[in-house]
Enzyme design. Structure first.
Site, PDB file in Angstrom:
ATOM      1  N   CYS A   1     -20.562   8.917   2.741  1.00  0.00           N
ATOM      2  CA  CYS A   1     -21.103  10.252   2.475  1.00  0.00           C
ATOM      3  C   CYS A   1     -21.449  10.974   3.770  1.00  0.00           C
ATOM      4  CB  CYS A   1     -22.346  10.159   1.594  1.00  0.00           C
ATOM      5  SG  CYS A   1     -22.069   9.277   0.050  1.00  0.00           S
TER       6      CYS A   1
ATOM      7  N   ARG B   1     -14.899  12.115   6.359  1.00  0.00           N
ATOM      8  CA  ARG B   1     -15.468  10.864   5.868  1.00  0.00           C
ATOM      9  C   ARG B   1     -15.028  10.562   4.437  1.00  0.00           C
ATOM     10  NH1 ARG B   1     -19.857   9.411   9.186  1.00  0.00           N
ATOM     11  NH2 ARG B   1     -20.903   8.234   7.561  1.00  0.00           N
TER      12      ARG B   1
ATOM     13  N   TRP C   1     -19.401  10.564  -1.995  1.00  0.00           N
ATOM     14  CA  TRP C   1     -18.290   9.739  -2.482  1.00  0.00           C
ATOM     15  C   TRP C   1     -18.838   8.919  -3.645  1.00  0.00           C
ATOM     16  CZ3 TRP C   1     -13.235   9.779  -1.052  1.00  0.00           C
ATOM     17  CH2 TRP C   1     -12.414   8.750  -1.534  1.00  0.00           C
TER      18      TRP C   1
ATOM     19  N   ASN D   1     -27.003   8.260   1.434  1.00  0.00           N
ATOM     20  CA  ASN D   1     -25.751   7.573   1.744  1.00  0.00           C
ATOM     21  C   ASN D   1     -26.010   6.085   1.592  1.00  0.00           C
ATOM     22  OD1 ASN D   1     -23.290   6.694   2.703  1.00  0.00           O
ATOM     23  ND2 ASN D   1     -23.675   7.240   4.833  1.00  0.00           N
ATOM     24  N   GLY D   2     -25.117   5.374   0.874  1.00  0.00           N
ATOM     25  CA  GLY D   2     -25.277   3.930   0.691  1.00  0.00           C
ATOM     26  C   GLY D   2     -25.389   3.560  -0.767  1.00  0.00           C
TER      27      GLY D   2
ATOM     28  N   GLU E   1       0.546  -2.758  10.756  1.00  0.00           N
ATOM     29  CA  GLU E   1      -0.017  -1.422  10.960  1.00  0.00           C
ATOM     30  C   GLU E   1       0.917  -0.339  10.413  1.00  0.00           C
ATOM     31  OE1 GLU E   1      -1.995   2.065  12.579  1.00  0.00           O
ATOM     32  OE2 GLU E   1      -2.596   0.145  11.702  1.00  0.00           O
TER      33      GLU E   1
ATOM     34  N   LYS F   1      -0.231   2.310   7.430  1.00  0.00           N
ATOM     35  CA  LYS F   1      -0.224   3.769   7.560  1.00  0.00           C
ATOM     36  C   LYS F   1       0.564   4.407   6.426  1.00  0.00           C
ATOM     37  CE  LYS F   1      -2.905   4.391  10.836  1.00  0.00           C
ATOM     38  NZ  LYS F   1      -3.551   3.174  10.350  1.00  0.00           N
TER      39      LYS F   1
ATOM     40  N   GLU G   1      -1.408   4.206   3.190  1.00  0.00           N
ATOM     41  CA  GLU G   1      -2.600   5.045   3.189  1.00  0.00           C
ATOM     42  C   GLU G   1      -2.301   6.495   2.858  1.00  0.00           C
ATOM     43  OE1 GLU G   1      -5.977   3.586   6.231  1.00  0.00           O
ATOM     44  OE2 GLU G   1      -4.069   4.029   7.195  1.00  0.00           O
TER      45      GLU G   1
ATOM     46  N   HIS H   1      11.077 -17.485   3.642  1.00  0.00           N
ATOM     47  CA  HIS H   1      10.076 -18.201   2.870  1.00  0.00           C
ATOM     48  C   HIS H   1       9.582 -17.384   1.682  1.00  0.00           C
ATOM     49  CE1 HIS H   1       9.953 -21.353   5.921  1.00  0.00           C
ATOM     50  NE2 HIS H   1       9.981 -20.379   6.818  1.00  0.00           N
TER      51      HIS H   1
ATOM     52  N   LYS I   1     -13.191   7.794   5.840  1.00  0.00           N
ATOM     53  CA  LYS I   1     -13.058   7.455   7.254  1.00  0.00           C
ATOM     54  C   LYS I   1     -14.045   6.373   7.665  1.00  0.00           C
ATOM     55  CE  LYS I   1     -11.364   8.148  11.382  1.00  0.00           C
ATOM     56  NZ  LYS I   1      -9.973   7.762  11.663  1.00  0.00           N
TER      57      LYS I   1
END
Length: 616
Positions: free
Chosen positions: A2, A27, A76, A102-103, A485, A489, A492, A508, A611
């Site tokens: 948040c 965020r 959020w 926030n939390g 990576e 990306k 995401e 395998h 974020k």
């Protein structure tokens, strides 16, 4: 997750709150709201589900009386879905008290039962409203907002940053934090609170970082910080090293596009000031030579992209320091009862410095006797303050949720750490150290070449692949974490299936996924440095090509061996093997961005992601 903003001062607060929230949009959030104590001493509230623009439009259509004390929030959803009722701020004490949070308050259910039993009512499904009602009850009893905060904070379990104001106390905003970020901005005759410095950097670059389990009260005249027991505490001042313009798009189509373009600068800035006489000397780590000389094990803890940076760094740390290195996902680390002690160095990596899983891993390590060092991009963040040492990356603000320039800066910081420790331990000769330093210093220019020479080509074929449903990424050695990576990306920001594999794992199991037309990216190592590894990767390419895959290779200039087997070749400049990841990842960042853009998606704020992940 948040976004939080608080303001007291002489200016109308609504514009300050809204602009602060706009800078915190990166965020991730699904509702927004503000509360303001107006000139008549009335507390006004406006909150709406949806993006910040929905709130802006509502305020433009139905103006709210302005005032000089206010708090703002982007939420959020956790407890209760995104709705007007569940959005923050929440009111209590007959609408005279406003609270944002926030939390996650883990014991909210039992507290709510207590309050319901006393006749209090609730209008939302959130855990935050429980804290608001509890705070309202305590303020009604004492008339002291700071004292009420102390009482409430002692009752709450979990992670929280709480901000509150009461219409009977205009010119005062009080905040409390536990396991969740909060920083103070110092102005002239005005002061600010924010979940990070982006909330107020437009107005001041002077800041204070408050610590764990502390309460802050801001007025136009000053700032007071105490612990939860009421004892005054010293706070650490710092200057924000970037200004508000650094967080603006500056003409780019997206923040991600801007940040990819800044990858050379992020690497260069992370190196700057840390090379002396062809050797790496990190000033922040002065006085730690004895520690580095005596460590027998390094554990890197991180999540997501930062964990992949750690995997790349592992190769350099082991080769240049001869200390065994493990890379662990932070959210798994403390739950398996790891074996650590005084000869263990735990290195945490977090762009925001607030990643809750990583923070808890750092605390666990310290409690069990290990030394801790953090690699972080954000000044005043919690993880650096909880660590024994800190190496800041200097990538500047990264707004897009999907990390790009912070990733290459993290790898750079790990390489600097490896060269610093390797020098102290006597593993590297002066000549070897100088050779690695020169190679690293040349990387920013080489990344710039990749951007200049390959970006248009990559964007073109990524648009051709807009209807792709699945992409695989293969790599060996340091190419393996780059494959991971690249896949992350793409997942995401384009919302399609993507997987990264160690190329040797193909036989395998994963080779069963190959079918005609399947796009496969392959990171090809240099044939100059490791002919055997290069031959093996070429064999992997032949295996997938024989089964109909469409192969896109990332290979160094002059590598002709890949040409007969590749549908697309993305060239990177020549570099020593350990430095190739800093170049090879750039085309993968461009590809993910290009494909998502071709699909018409928001590359800066992908769905379901934030974020800064400040809850476990």
């Amino acid at each position: 997750m948040c976004g939080i903003v608080g303001y007291v001062g002489p200016r109308p607060s609504q514009a300050i709150l809204i602009s602060g929230l706009a800078r915190l949009e990166y965020r991730g959030y699904d509702s927004a709201g503000i509360a303001v104590i107006d000139a008549d001493g009335h507390l006004g509230l406006r909150k709406r589900a949806g993006k910040l623009q929905v709130l802006r439009d509502d305020l433009a259509t139905h103006p709210m009386a302005d005032g000089t004390t206010g708090i703002g929030h982007t939420r959020w959803a956790t407890h209760g879905g995104p709705s007007d009722a569940n959005a923050h701020p929440h009111l209590a004490d007959d609408g005279k008290l406003a609270v944002i949070h926030n939390g996650i308050i883990e014991n909210f259910a039992e507290l709510k039962d207590e309050l319901l039993g006393q006749g209090f009512t609730f209008r939302s499904e959130t855990d935050t409203e429980v804290a608001a009602v509890l705070l309202g009850r305590e303020f009604a009893a004492s008339g002291d907002l700071v004292a009420a905060f102390r009482t409430v904070a002692a009752r709450l379990e979990g992670a929280f940053t709480l901000l509150a104001m009461h219409q009977e106390r205009p010119g005062l905003v009080v905040g409390a934090r536990r396991n969740s970020p909060l920083v103070i901005g110092l102005g002239e005759g005005e002061n600010f609170l924010g979940s990070d410095v982006a909330a107020f950097v437009e107005h001041t670059r002077n800041a204070l970082a408050i610590g764990q389990d502390q309460i802050v009260a801001i007025t136009p005249a000053g700032v007071s910080v105490t612990d939860f027991a009421g004892n005054a505490v010293d706070v650490e001042p710092f200057e924000v090293v970037w200004d508000a313009s650094a967080a603006e798009k500056g003409g780019w189509s997206s923040f991600m596009a801007k940040e990819v373009s800044e990858e050379p600068e992020a690497v260069a800035n992370t190196i700057r000031g840390r090379v002396h006489d062809d050797a790496v000397v990190i000033p922040e780590l002065s006085g730690m030579d004895e520690l580095f000389a005596g460590i027998h094990r390094i554990i890197i803890v991180a999540c997501g992209t930062a964990a992949y940076a750690g995997m790349v760094g592992k190769y350099a740390l082991e080769q240049w320091t001869r200390v065994p290195v493990d890379v662990e996902l932070a959210h798994e680390f403390r739950y398996r009862d790891p074996v650590i002690g005084e000869d263990t160095l735990v290195v945490s990596i977090s762009q925001s410095g607030e990643t809750m899983d990583t923070l808890m891993a750092v605390k666990y390590a310290r409690e069990h006797g290990a030394k801790t060092l953090s690699i972080c991009n954000t000044q005043g963040a919690t993880i650096p303050r909880e660590s024994d040492a800190i190496v800041y990356t200097h990538a500047g603000p990264e707004v897009a949720v999907a990390s790009t320039k912070a990733f290459v800066a993290q790898i750079t910081a790990l390489y600097l750490l490896a060269l610093h420790v390797g020098r102290i331990r006597g593993v590297l000769s002066a000549a070897e150290s100088a050779a690695h330093v020169h190679e690293l210093q040349g990387i920013p220019g080489k990344i710039s070449r990749v951007l200049a020479e390959e970006q248009a080509h990559i964007e073109q074929f990524s648009h051709w692949m807009a209807d792709t449903q699945s992409v695989l990424f293969l790599g060996r050695h340091v190419g393996y974490p780059i494959a991971l990576e690249g896949a992350l990306k793409l997942k995401e920001i384009s919302y399609i299936h993507a997987e990264g594999f160690a190329a040797g794992e193909l036989k395998h199991g994963p080779i069963a996924l190959i079918e005609p037309g399947q796009p496969v990216f392959v990171i090809v190592p240099s044939p100059r440095e490791s002919a055997e590894l290069h031959r093996k990767v070429i064999s992997n390419i032949q295996e997938v090509r024989a089964r109909g895959a469409r192969v896109i290779v990332v290979a160094e200039e002059g590598d002709a061996a890949v040409l007969p087997f590749a549908d697309e070749v993305l060239r990177i400049p020549l570099a020593a093997p350990l430095f190739e990841p800093l170049l090879a990842v750039v085309p993968l960042h461009i590809f993910a961005m290009g494909l998502a853009t071709a699909k018409g998606l928001d590359v800066d704020q992908p769905r379901n992601l934030a974020k800064s992940v400040t809850v476990e």
